[in-house]
Design a protein around this motif. Structure first.
Motif, PDB file in Angstrom:
ATOM      1  N   ALA A  61       3.793  59.890 126.445  1.00 28.16           N
ATOM      2  CA  ALA A  61       4.340  58.530 126.349  1.00 28.16           C
ATOM      3  C   ALA A  61       5.749  58.462 126.922  1.00 28.16           C
ATOM      4  CB  ALA A  61       4.328  58.063 124.894  1.00 28.16           C
ATOM      5  N   ARG A  62       6.556  59.497 126.644  1.00 25.89           N
ATOM      6  CA  ARG A  62       7.941  59.543 127.142  1.00 25.89           C
ATOM      7  C   ARG A  62       7.949  59.657 128.667  1.00 25.89           C
ATOM      8  NH1 ARG A  62       9.478  63.791 124.196  1.00 25.89           N
ATOM      9  NH2 ARG A  62       9.761  62.448 122.366  1.00 25.89           N
ATOM     10  N   GLN A  63       7.101  60.517 129.210  1.00 29.43           N
ATOM     11  CA  GLN A  63       7.029  60.689 130.667  1.00 29.43           C
ATOM     12  C   GLN A  63       6.523  59.427 131.354  1.00 29.43           C
ATOM     13  OE1 GLN A  63       4.606  64.227 130.991  1.00 29.43           O
ATOM     14  NE2 GLN A  63       6.389  65.576 131.135  1.00 29.43           N
ATOM     15  N   ILE A  64       5.529  58.769 130.739  1.00 27.62           N
ATOM     16  CA  ILE A  64       5.013  57.525 131.307  1.00 27.62           C
ATOM     17  C   ILE A  64       6.104  56.462 131.322  1.00 27.62           C
ATOM     18  CG2 ILE A  64       3.436  55.590 130.853  1.00 27.62           C
ATOM     19  CD1 ILE A  64       1.386  57.696 129.914  1.00 27.62           C
ATOM     20  N   VAL A 102       4.903  50.690 126.328  1.00 26.00           N
ATOM     21  CA  VAL A 102       4.261  52.008 126.300  1.00 26.00           C
ATOM     22  C   VAL A 102       3.975  52.417 124.857  1.00 26.00           C
ATOM     23  CG1 VAL A 102       4.561  54.466 126.812  1.00 26.00           C
ATOM     24  CG2 VAL A 102       5.276  52.744 128.490  1.00 26.00           C
ATOM     25  N   ALA A 103       4.911  52.165 123.964  1.00 27.01           N
ATOM     26  CA  ALA A 103       4.729  52.543 122.562  1.00 27.01           C
ATOM     27  C   ALA A 103       3.524  51.845 121.960  1.00 27.01           C
ATOM     28  CB  ALA A 103       5.993  52.213 121.761  1.00 27.01           C
ATOM     29  N   ARG A 104       3.390  50.532 122.202  1.00 27.31           N
ATOM     30  CA  ARG A 104       2.257  49.802 121.628  1.00 27.31           C
ATOM     31  C   ARG A 104       0.943  50.240 122.258  1.00 27.31           C
ATOM     32  NH1 ARG A 104       5.717  45.154 121.317  1.00 27.31           N
ATOM     33  NH2 ARG A 104       4.828  44.224 123.179  1.00 27.31           N
ATOM     34  N   THR A 105       0.983  50.555 123.561  1.00 28.47           N
ATOM     35  CA  THR A 105      -0.238  50.970 124.231  1.00 28.47           C
ATOM     36  C   THR A 105      -0.717  52.328 123.738  1.00 28.47           C
ATOM     37  OG1 THR A 105       0.353  49.714 126.224  1.00 28.47           O
ATOM     38  CG2 THR A 105      -1.282  51.470 126.487  1.00 28.47           C
ATOM     39  N   TYR A 106       0.221  53.240 123.506  1.00 28.01           N
ATOM     40  CA  TYR A 106      -0.148  54.598 123.123  1.00 28.01           C
ATOM     41  C   TYR A 106      -0.003  54.862 121.624  1.00 28.01           C
ATOM     42  CZ  TYR A 106      -0.773  55.708 127.993  1.00 28.01           C
ATOM     43  OH  TYR A 106      -1.243  55.725 129.292  1.00 28.01           O
ATOM     44  N   ASN A 107       0.199  53.767 120.864  1.00 33.71           N
ATOM     45  CA  ASN A 107       0.190  53.843 119.391  1.00 33.71           C
ATOM     46  C   ASN A 107       1.233  54.830 118.848  1.00 33.71           C
ATOM     47  OD1 ASN A 107      -0.797  52.937 116.916  1.00 33.71           O
ATOM     48  ND2 ASN A 107      -2.242  54.630 116.734  1.00 33.71           N
ATOM     49  N   SER A 153       9.219  64.486 135.116  1.00 28.98           N
ATOM     50  CA  SER A 153       8.287  63.597 134.404  1.00 28.98           C
ATOM     51  C   SER A 153       7.515  62.726 135.380  1.00 28.98           C
ATOM     52  CB  SER A 153       9.051  62.725 133.409  1.00 28.98           C
ATOM     53  OG  SER A 153       9.652  63.501 132.405  1.00 28.98           O
ATOM     54  N   CYS A 154       8.206  62.167 136.366  1.00 28.72           N
ATOM     55  CA  CYS A 154       7.549  61.298 137.347  1.00 28.72           C
ATOM     56  C   CYS A 154       6.498  62.065 138.144  1.00 28.72           C
ATOM     57  CB  CYS A 154       8.588  60.685 138.273  1.00 28.72           C
ATOM     58  SG  CYS A 154       9.677  59.481 137.447  1.00 28.72           S
ATOM     59  N   ARG A 155       6.818  63.272 138.520  1.00 29.74           N
ATOM     60  CA  ARG A 155       5.853  64.085 139.273  1.00 29.74           C
ATOM     61  C   ARG A 155       4.643  64.439 138.407  1.00 29.74           C
ATOM     62  NH1 ARG A 155      10.247  68.041 142.348  1.00 29.74           N
ATOM     63  NH2 ARG A 155      10.797  66.539 144.009  1.00 29.74           N
ATOM     64  N   GLN A 156       4.891  64.719 137.142  1.00 32.04           N
ATOM     65  CA  GLN A 156       3.796  65.034 136.226  1.00 32.04           C
ATOM     66  C   GLN A 156       2.859  63.840 136.044  1.00 32.04           C
ATOM     67  OE1 GLN A 156       3.869  68.487 136.201  1.00 32.04           O
ATOM     68  NE2 GLN A 156       3.106  68.208 134.128  1.00 32.04           N
ATOM     69  N   ASP A 173      10.054  57.136 118.347  1.00 28.32           N
ATOM     70  CA  ASP A 173       9.422  58.412 118.712  1.00 28.32           C
ATOM     71  C   ASP A 173       9.668  58.745 120.179  1.00 28.32           C
ATOM     72  OD1 ASP A 173       8.369  58.988 116.224  1.00 28.32           O
ATOM     73  OD2 ASP A 173       6.496  57.917 116.599  1.00 28.32           O
ATOM     74  N   ILE A 174       9.510  57.746 121.036  1.00 33.30           N
ATOM     75  CA  ILE A 174       9.700  57.985 122.469  1.00 33.30           C
ATOM     76  C   ILE A 174      11.136  58.395 122.762  1.00 33.30           C
ATOM     77  CG2 ILE A 174       9.757  56.850 124.740  1.00 33.30           C
ATOM     78  CD1 ILE A 174       7.299  55.257 123.914  1.00 33.30           C
ATOM     79  N   LEU A 175      12.074  57.784 122.049  1.00 32.28           N
ATOM     80  CA  LEU A 175      13.481  58.079 122.283  1.00 32.28           C
ATOM     81  C   LEU A 175      13.973  59.316 121.539  1.00 32.28           C
ATOM     82  CD1 LEU A 175      14.833  54.425 122.126  1.00 32.28           C
ATOM     83  CD2 LEU A 175      14.781  55.899 124.154  1.00 32.28           C
ATOM     84  N   SER A 176      13.114  59.885 120.706  1.00 29.82           N
ATOM     85  CA  SER A 176      13.510  61.060 119.933  1.00 29.82           C
ATOM     86  C   SER A 176      13.349  62.329 120.769  1.00 29.82           C
ATOM     87  CB  SER A 176      12.644  61.165 118.671  1.00 29.82           C
ATOM     88  OG  SER A 176      11.324  61.594 119.012  1.00 29.82           O
ATOM     89  N   ASN A 177      13.666  63.443 120.155  1.00 29.45           N
ATOM     90  CA  ASN A 177      13.502  64.744 120.820  1.00 29.45           C
ATOM     91  C   ASN A 177      12.238  65.462 120.371  1.00 29.45           C
ATOM     92  OD1 ASN A 177      15.889  64.680 122.404  1.00 29.45           O
ATOM     93  ND2 ASN A 177      17.093  65.160 120.574  1.00 29.45           N
ATOM     94  N   ARG A 178      11.385  64.774 119.623  1.00 29.68           N
ATOM     95  CA  ARG A 178      10.136  65.389 119.179  1.00 29.68           C
ATOM     96  C   ARG A 178       9.266  65.702 120.384  1.00 29.68           C
ATOM     97  NH1 ARG A 178       7.454  61.508 115.101  1.00 29.68           N
ATOM     98  NH2 ARG A 178       5.906  63.183 115.101  1.00 29.68           N
TER      99      ARG A 178
END
Length: 437
Positions: free
Chosen positions: A376-379, A353-358, A409-412, A363-368
């Motif tokens: 990206a986190r929800q995906i 997911v990280a490579r796909t969404y640049n 997240s899954c529902r979104q 970042d995905i594992l952070s709280n940003r």
């Protein structure tokens, strides 16, 4: 803190790294690194997973270097080597050396049958006359049917017959990681020279670049440069280009100007030929009944056929006995169980997911909470639910969230996919790629 040993230095470095990344990212990517040596301004670390090695080199090397500088007071190079399953270091071999693994794949030991005859003939034609016919050549088929064998066969054939040609072989995932490193380290021109100065580009598993915008752009420009300079391009895929929904339309169009050659699972006669050839290479003699039994019970994957023959070789050498049908039955059960797809891991999902969404895994594992990171986190959570047996709670723990966040997240993402066909195709391609590895 008094630092007396390499272990003390590494412990202090880890404490520094924790200041820059969250604990989840540290445990996933950094925790498994071990200090090996510190000599002449070079810190050598080891890790057991080549995949994790590549991720650390692509995304966390600058953090490690900053941490080392903060502890040691000077800039130092960091080199990561691999460990085997016993913790012993694995020596890296130069990419140009052409080790025994690569050199063992030739046209001579590729067993030709109705399932692969066309792809084999096209590959030989390209190897003899690069860029004169069949350019690009696109070979596609499911895992374990011989696509990579043909790529290496082209490379090895040309090394003997056309030694002046610069042949570059790369897996698409490595292409992506090298591109990320080049951008980060300011080496993009060297990266481009490496691929755009090739006489022949062989790229394995191109489906993995689909949906990765920057990688596809770089590949497209590389393709154009090579094609316009009359250089040969051969790629493999696990399915036809039209079935990879997020493959850039320009790349798909370029592929369609060349030749498609599919490989299907081998028929019975071809499977028999593969078993006989492998037995000869391993210097063992197998009864015809044994050969036919194996061919009748392993039908889809040539690697599994070779795996059974290797087990038989070990049995014959160690036991000094003649294998029976009962022996083979046990080996087939072992091979089929061993070759079941490994459970998809959360870190692999996050990486794709990280490579796909640049974005980065950190970042995905952070709280940003920027919009792009939230998506990206929800995906990542949605794909984890779709491809693993983990509960909402377990998925949440992997991201530092609770189960209700994962459910939301899954529902979104389900709604997101209903409303956006391109994103739906992108997410589905990520899932297909994860399942095909």
């Amino acid at each position: 803190m008094q630092i007396e040993s390499l272990s003390d230095i590494w412990s202090a470095v880890c404490d520094e790294v924790r200041l820059d990344i969250n604990e989840i990212a540290f445990n996933v990517w950094i925790k498994d690194l071990h200090p090996v040596s510190l000599n002449n301004g070079v810190l050598t670390l080891s890790i057991y997973s080549d995949y994790k090695k590549q991720i650390v080199e692509a995304n966390y090397m600058h953090i490690l270097k900053n941490a080392v500088k903060n502890i040691m007071g000077i800039d130092m190079e960091i080199f990561i080597v691999l460990e085997d399953e016993n913790g012993a270091l694995v020596k890296d071999e130069p990419a140009s050396a052409g080790g025994s693994f690569e050199s063992s794949f030739t046209f001579d030991n590729f067993i030709v049958g109705s399932s692969n005859r066309f792809a084999h003939a096209a590959s030989m034609a390209v190897a003899d006359n690069p860029a004169l016919i069949y350019n690009p050549l696109v070979i596609y088929g499911t895992s374990g049917v011989g696509k990579t064998h043909l790529l290496y066969a082209i490379k090895n054939h040309m090394a003997k017959k056309l030694p002046g040609k610069k042949v570059v072989f790369v897996r698409s995932e490595d292409f992506t990681i090298q591109l990320i490193n080049a951008i980060h380290d300011g080496g993009i021109e060297d990266f481009r020279l490496k691929y755009r100065n090739a006489d022949v580009l062989l790229m394995d598993d191109v489906q993995f670049i689909a949906g990765k915008e920057q990688t596809q752009e770089e590949f497209f420009n590389t393709f154009n440069t090579l094609f316009e300079n009359n250089k040969q391009i051969v790629v493999t895929m696990d399915r036809p280009p039209r079935d990879v929904k997020t493959l850039d339309e320009r790349i798909r169009s370029r592929f369609e100007s060349g030749l498609f050659a599919d490989i299907t699972p081998p028929d019975f006669e071809t499977r028999v030929g593969i078993i006989r050839t492998k037995a000869e290479l391993l210097d063992i003699k197998l009864d015809e009944n044994i050969i036919y039994y194996i061919a009748e019970h392993i039908k889809m994957n040539t690697r599994q056929l070779e795996g059974v023959v290797k087990k038989l070789q070990a049995f014959i050498k160690i036991q000094n006995a003649v294998p029976t049908i009962s022996t083979v039955q046990g080996f087939i059960r072992d091979i089929i169980n061993d070759n079941q797809p490994e459970p998809i891991k959360i870190e692999k999902i996050i990486s794709e997911v990280a490579r796909t969404y640049n974005v980065t895994e950190g970042d995905i594992l952070s709280n940003r909470r920027t919009a792009e990171l939230a998506i990206a986190r929800q995906i990542s959570m949605y794909i984890a639910r779709e491809t693993t047996e983990l509960s909402y709670k377990a998925i949440g723990e992997s991201f530092g969230k609770d189960h209700s966040t994962v459910l939301y997240s899954c529902r979104q993402i389900e709604k997101f996919m209903r409303d956006n066909s391109f994103e739906r195709d992108t997410i589905n391609d990520i899932i297909k790629n994860l399942k095909s590895e």
